[in-house]
Design a protein around this motif. Sequence first.
Motif, PDB file in Angstrom:
ATOM      1  N   VAL A  61       0.780  -1.183  -0.051  1.00 37.61           N
ATOM      2  CA  VAL A  61      -0.100   0.135   0.134  1.00 37.61           C
ATOM      3  C   VAL A  61       0.862   1.422   0.101  1.00 37.61           C
ATOM      4  CG1 VAL A  61      -0.201  -0.129   2.557  1.00 37.61           C
ATOM      5  CG2 VAL A  61      -1.916   1.148   1.360  1.00 37.61           C
ATOM      6  N   GLN A  62       0.457   2.126  -0.699  1.00 33.81           N
ATOM      7  CA  GLN A  62       1.130   3.626  -0.798  1.00 33.81           C
ATOM      8  C   GLN A  62      -0.010   4.580  -0.883  1.00 33.81           C
ATOM      9  OE1 GLN A  62       4.393   4.209  -0.356  1.00 33.81           O
ATOM     10  NE2 GLN A  62       4.785   1.997  -0.026  1.00 33.81           N
ATOM     11  N   PHE A  63       0.299   5.840  -0.556  1.00 35.09           N
ATOM     12  CA  PHE A  63      -0.427   6.975  -0.860  1.00 35.09           C
ATOM     13  C   PHE A  63      -1.197   7.214  -2.175  1.00 35.09           C
ATOM     14  CE2 PHE A  63       1.239   7.824   3.491  1.00 35.09           C
ATOM     15  CZ  PHE A  63       0.038   7.786   4.222  1.00 35.09           C
ATOM     16  N   GLY A  64      -2.167   7.499  -2.436  1.00 36.08           N
ATOM     17  CA  GLY A  64      -2.407   8.124  -3.887  1.00 36.08           C
ATOM     18  C   GLY A  64      -2.812   9.570  -3.625  1.00 36.08           C
ATOM     19  N   LYS A  65      -3.398  10.097  -4.766  1.00 33.02           N
ATOM     20  CA  LYS A  65      -3.804  11.706  -4.605  1.00 33.02           C
ATOM     21  C   LYS A  65      -5.359  11.572  -4.024  1.00 33.02           C
ATOM     22  CE  LYS A  65      -1.111  12.835  -8.561  1.00 33.02           C
ATOM     23  NZ  LYS A  65      -1.136  13.597 -10.245  1.00 33.02           N
ATOM     24  N   ASP A  66      -5.474  13.000  -3.468  1.00 29.57           N
ATOM     25  CA  ASP A  66      -6.830  13.314  -2.894  1.00 29.57           C
ATOM     26  C   ASP A  66      -7.196  12.347  -1.912  1.00 29.57           C
ATOM     27  OD1 ASP A  66      -7.094  15.385  -4.804  1.00 29.57           O
ATOM     28  OD2 ASP A  66      -7.458  13.997  -6.479  1.00 29.57           O
ATOM     29  N   GLY A  67      -6.477  11.800  -1.038  1.00 30.23           N
ATOM     30  CA  GLY A  67      -6.700  11.151   0.155  1.00 30.23           C
ATOM     31  C   GLY A  67      -6.932   9.617  -0.211  1.00 30.23           C
ATOM     32  N   THR A  68      -6.689   9.017  -1.597  1.00 29.21           N
ATOM     33  CA  THR A  68      -6.863   8.038  -1.993  1.00 29.21           C
ATOM     34  C   THR A  68      -5.762   6.887  -1.547  1.00 29.21           C
ATOM     35  OG1 THR A  68      -6.079   8.226  -4.194  1.00 29.21           O
ATOM     36  CG2 THR A  68      -8.477   8.351  -3.645  1.00 29.21           C
ATOM     37  N   PHE A  69      -5.492   5.654  -1.900  1.00 32.88           N
ATOM     38  CA  PHE A  69      -4.559   4.737  -1.593  1.00 32.88           C
ATOM     39  C   PHE A  69      -4.344   3.923  -2.632  1.00 32.88           C
ATOM     40  CE2 PHE A  69      -6.268   5.673   2.672  1.00 32.88           C
ATOM     41  CZ  PHE A  69      -4.949   5.912   3.334  1.00 32.88           C
ATOM     42  N   TRP A  70      -3.032   3.737  -3.030  1.00 33.10           N
ATOM     43  CA  TRP A  70      -2.775   2.625  -4.147  1.00 33.10           C
ATOM     44  C   TRP A  70      -2.351   1.410  -3.368  1.00 33.10           C
ATOM     45  CZ3 TRP A  70      -3.687   3.058  -9.212  1.00 33.10           C
ATOM     46  CH2 TRP A  70      -3.756   4.332  -9.773  1.00 33.10           C
ATOM     47  N   PHE A  71      -2.962   0.244  -3.957  1.00 37.17           N
ATOM     48  CA  PHE A  71      -2.930  -1.242  -3.407  1.00 37.17           C
ATOM     49  C   PHE A  71      -2.347  -2.184  -4.557  1.00 37.17           C
ATOM     50  CE2 PHE A  71      -5.377   0.251   0.010  1.00 37.17           C
ATOM     51  CZ  PHE A  71      -4.985  -0.373   1.169  1.00 37.17           C
ATOM     52  N   LEU A  72      -1.318  -2.916  -4.089  1.00 35.88           N
ATOM     53  CA  LEU A  72      -0.708  -3.761  -5.141  1.00 35.88           C
ATOM     54  C   LEU A  72      -1.331  -5.189  -5.003  1.00 35.88           C
ATOM     55  CD1 LEU A  72       1.533  -4.420  -7.309  1.00 35.88           C
ATOM     56  CD2 LEU A  72       2.951  -4.822  -5.271  1.00 35.88           C
ATOM     57  N   SER A  73      -1.930  -5.750  -5.938  1.00 36.92           N
ATOM     58  CA  SER A  73      -2.048  -6.997  -6.138  1.00 36.92           C
ATOM     59  C   SER A  73      -1.221  -8.009  -6.422  1.00 36.92           C
ATOM     60  CB  SER A  73      -3.324  -7.435  -7.233  1.00 36.92           C
ATOM     61  OG  SER A  73      -2.650  -6.965  -8.576  1.00 36.92           O
ATOM     62  N   ASP A  74      -1.105  -9.196  -5.709  1.00 34.96           N
ATOM     63  CA  ASP A  74      -0.050 -10.007  -5.907  1.00 34.96           C
ATOM     64  C   ASP A  74       0.034 -10.898  -7.034  1.00 34.96           C
ATOM     65  OD1 ASP A  74      -1.802 -11.819  -4.678  1.00 34.96           O
ATOM     66  OD2 ASP A  74      -0.749 -12.000  -2.874  1.00 34.96           O
ATOM     67  N   ASN A  75       0.474 -12.250  -6.959  1.00 35.59           N
ATOM     68  CA  ASN A  75       0.707 -13.084  -8.065  1.00 35.59           C
ATOM     69  C   ASN A  75      -0.661 -13.771  -8.503  1.00 35.59           C
ATOM     70  OD1 ASN A  75       0.831 -15.374  -6.236  1.00 35.59           O
ATOM     71  ND2 ASN A  75       1.648 -16.424  -7.919  1.00 35.59           N
ATOM     72  N   GLY A  76      -1.677 -13.705  -7.714  1.00 34.16           N
ATOM     73  CA  GLY A  76      -2.953 -14.138  -8.245  1.00 34.16           C
ATOM     74  C   GLY A  76      -3.506 -15.360  -7.323  1.00 34.16           C
ATOM     75  N   PHE A  77      -3.566 -16.512  -7.983  1.00 31.71           N
ATOM     76  CA  PHE A  77      -4.521 -17.534  -7.465  1.00 31.71           C
ATOM     77  C   PHE A  77      -3.369 -18.577  -6.547  1.00 31.71           C
ATOM     78  CE2 PHE A  77      -6.743 -16.107 -11.018  1.00 31.71           C
ATOM     79  CZ  PHE A  77      -7.996 -15.365 -10.294  1.00 31.71           C
ATOM     80  N   GLY A  78      -2.655 -17.954  -5.775  1.00 27.16           N
ATOM     81  CA  GLY A  78      -1.718 -18.871  -4.698  1.00 27.16           C
ATOM     82  C   GLY A  78      -0.750 -19.356  -5.189  1.00 27.16           C
ATOM     83  N   ALA A  79      -0.475 -19.500  -6.492  1.00 25.86           N
ATOM     84  CA  ALA A  79       0.817 -20.273  -6.986  1.00 25.86           C
ATOM     85  C   ALA A  79       0.907 -19.904  -8.420  1.00 25.86           C
ATOM     86  CB  ALA A  79       0.661 -21.969  -6.951  1.00 25.86           C
ATOM     87  N   LYS A  80       2.257 -20.054  -8.773  1.00 30.45           N
ATOM     88  CA  LYS A  80       2.554 -19.806 -10.035  1.00 30.45           C
ATOM     89  C   LYS A  80       1.991 -20.238 -11.071  1.00 30.45           C
ATOM     90  CE  LYS A  80       7.126 -18.856 -12.671  1.00 30.45           C
ATOM     91  NZ  LYS A  80       8.510 -19.124 -12.674  1.00 30.45           N
ATOM     92  N   ASN A  81       1.802 -21.751 -11.077  1.00 31.98           N
ATOM     93  CA  ASN A  81       1.113 -22.341 -12.123  1.00 31.98           C
ATOM     94  C   ASN A  81      -0.315 -22.367 -12.084  1.00 31.98           C
ATOM     95  OD1 ASN A  81       0.583 -23.762  -9.877  1.00 31.98           O
ATOM     96  ND2 ASN A  81       1.756 -25.829 -10.532  1.00 31.98           N
ATOM     97  N   ASN A  82      -0.915 -21.475 -11.259  1.00 33.51           N
ATOM     98  CA  ASN A  82      -2.349 -21.163 -11.261  1.00 33.51           C
ATOM     99  C   ASN A  82      -2.579 -19.984 -11.846  1.00 33.51           C
ATOM    100  OD1 ASN A  82      -2.658 -23.839 -10.103  1.00 33.51           O
ATOM    101  ND2 ASN A  82      -3.305 -23.040  -8.055  1.00 33.51           N
ATOM    102  N   SER A  83      -1.746 -18.922 -12.036  1.00 35.01           N
ATOM    103  CA  SER A  83      -2.031 -17.534 -12.176  1.00 35.01           C
ATOM    104  C   SER A  83      -1.706 -16.916 -13.365  1.00 35.01           C
ATOM    105  CB  SER A  83      -1.374 -16.857 -10.908  1.00 35.01           C
ATOM    106  OG  SER A  83      -1.659 -17.411  -9.499  1.00 35.01           O
ATOM    107  N   ALA A  84      -1.845 -17.777 -14.487  1.00 35.55           N
ATOM    108  CA  ALA A  84      -1.173 -17.366 -15.768  1.00 35.55           C
ATOM    109  C   ALA A  84      -2.240 -16.583 -16.336  1.00 35.55           C
ATOM    110  CB  ALA A  84      -1.084 -18.578 -16.932  1.00 35.55           C
TER     111      ALA A  84
END
Length: 736
Positions: A61-84
């Motif tokens: 998480v990091q600060f965005g503009k106008d009081g918002t936040f940026w959130f990063l989504s990670d690699n998806g569905f729990g494992a590399k071979n599930n997240s293509a």
Amino acid sequence: MKKLLLTLALLAPQASAVTLVGFAELPADTFASGPDSGAWSNGLRGEARFKGQPVQGFSGVQFGKDGTFWFLSDNGFGAKNNSADYLLRLYNLSLTPGKKEAQRGTVKVGNFIALRDPDRKVPWQIVNEASPERLLTGADFDVEGFAFAPDGTLWVGDEFGPYLLHFSADGKLLEAPISTPNLAALPTLKGQHPIVIGHRGSSGTRPEHTLEAYRVAIEAGADFIEPDLVVTKDGVLVARHEPIIALLDRDGKVLEATADVATRPEFKDRVKTRKLDGVEVTGYWVDDFTLAELKTLRAVERLPALRGKTYDGQFEIPTLAEVIALVKEVEGKTGRKIGIYPETKHPVYMQEVAGKNTSQLLIDTLVKEGFTDPGRVFIQSFEVSNLKDLKASIMPKAGVNLPLIQLVDGAGGAPYDLKAKGDPRKTDDMITDAGLKEIATYATGVGPYKRWIVDAKGAPTDLIARAHNAGLYVHTWTMRNEPTYLLPQYANDPEAEMRQFLRLGVDGFFTDFPATGAKVAAQYITPEVRSPQHPAFAQGNPGTANLPGSGGFEGFTIMPGGKTAYALLEKTVAGDPAGQIRLHAVNLADKKWTLAGRYALDQGGEAIGDITPVNDTELLVIERDNKQDTEAKVKRIYKINVTEKNADGTFKKVLVADLMDIKDPQGLAPDSKNGVLTFPYFTIENVIVLNKDTILVANDNNYPATGGRGKDVKDQNQFIWLKLDAPLNVSAGVGR
């Protein structure tokens, strides 16, 4: 009992109460535009399970503009071979916390930044290789932490490499993924890699001092092999640990043997009693046999009760010339250069009884066989005079200059040549500063018994530091895998012993099990930190993972001022002390990496979740166990100062918040009970400082996972505003 309770109380983390002052929740089933997803399972593609892209799995998480936040989504569905088909994005969220009972906070999902590689900076094939935008997916990277630099660009920490990724403000990859150097430099004499010496070959798995033992040692990864040298009746150097090849008691029973000579009736008249280093010994002596006679014998296991007799009777007694030929053969086939580490055994005995100068024979043989590279030979001896003769006379006359190693036996012993001359010096004297200084006049290193370095209680001494100060290499002996040879502190783990000695700075070690030694040493000499998901392995490139799966950069941030980034691994690099994880400092201008230190996990702690700055030197760290719901115990936020460390070099920790004990007097959270909220999610991966009194924390819901709030309850994205009971020393550039 009172004393025990007091001790436990002192060991427990200091209580640090926090109060819930805001709460909001994003339903797990929240989706954004994009291709349908969730079609992959263990590398096999089926029907997509979800319409669009789940807005989930927040890992930074990091600060965005106008009081918002940026959130990063990670690699998806729990494992590399599930997240293509899971696209890596940053989502802009507007958070409105509920601040009183019955008022629920709201979460509004805004626009997103898609992470992509249209300029083909990634040097390996990615999922969307052929598409123009080359959108990055959870099968390409596992992004777990991020920060915005002062120039507006975006830096992201990855777990798969682990890598640092540098993007433009709109998500375009700007340069190739930046690998993580292995900065666990060992305090060896010159910063060189420590060597692994096959003690009598791979003597833990084959009868010692046979060509097969040496061959197995080389194949196992030994850098050097060690032939102990004695002399035959006709003046040939052969590899045996002692000049006596079968030791007998007074009744003629074999006490110990390295050859089957006692079973050969043709040699029964060769039994003799002689003095070896002043002690009467009865048995069969190498110097009573010609080489032709020795070649009729076969090697046997010296320690059959411990190592069995599987290979008895299969292998000859080799000459030094044959050992050299084996090394040359391996080099010719593989290109790999292996060293030879010969020991002249009992030089006084060999000179006085057998009439042979083993030091001269050794140099003559090395010269004849063309094996005189000083980078591939160490000559060792427990005696002193022969090493001095080699240095002053024998080697100069032969035109060679090979490094010499003075072996040092256990406490109370003495080199026999000194004892025979009436010299009162003991081994204890040899390891004093004065003794080491004298050794340095003729030798390049010292080979001490390992108890001079780590005592019988497992405590390190200062011998390595003092020997290094004298300019001497330290090659210790002998590491063995069997529990009978291990101190209790190693819990029957021979690798633990080797790691301790390597971390103390030994320049090399002898081991009966060079496969184990090479494995452990490789953990320190691998140039990069690599997880099992590193793309090099998928591309068929050789190498060894030295980081557990999903153990890469879970925490990443940029400090106030924007010049230095900190990247914290989630798990322990192989070879590091268990439960300690590395914090890297990276100069963003020149990409120079340094090891800032190690973060020690609590007992029960198994990983970290995020880091965020408080000021120029302080960071908050989320620490967690791998449990959830009622089993969860360790979900904590600590403060560390990168300039303050404990005696063992780990960071000092101050507990800021126990996320399993959050006061909620207003009943803001629906999951609170009796005025207390627990935050028992498996992973909690978002923390940011709002001001000196308040932090924001959010979980990663590992969509579509369940179990954080109950076995069959789908995990939501929950956001909690926590008021601290002790204010933070927040600097400019931190918070809002």
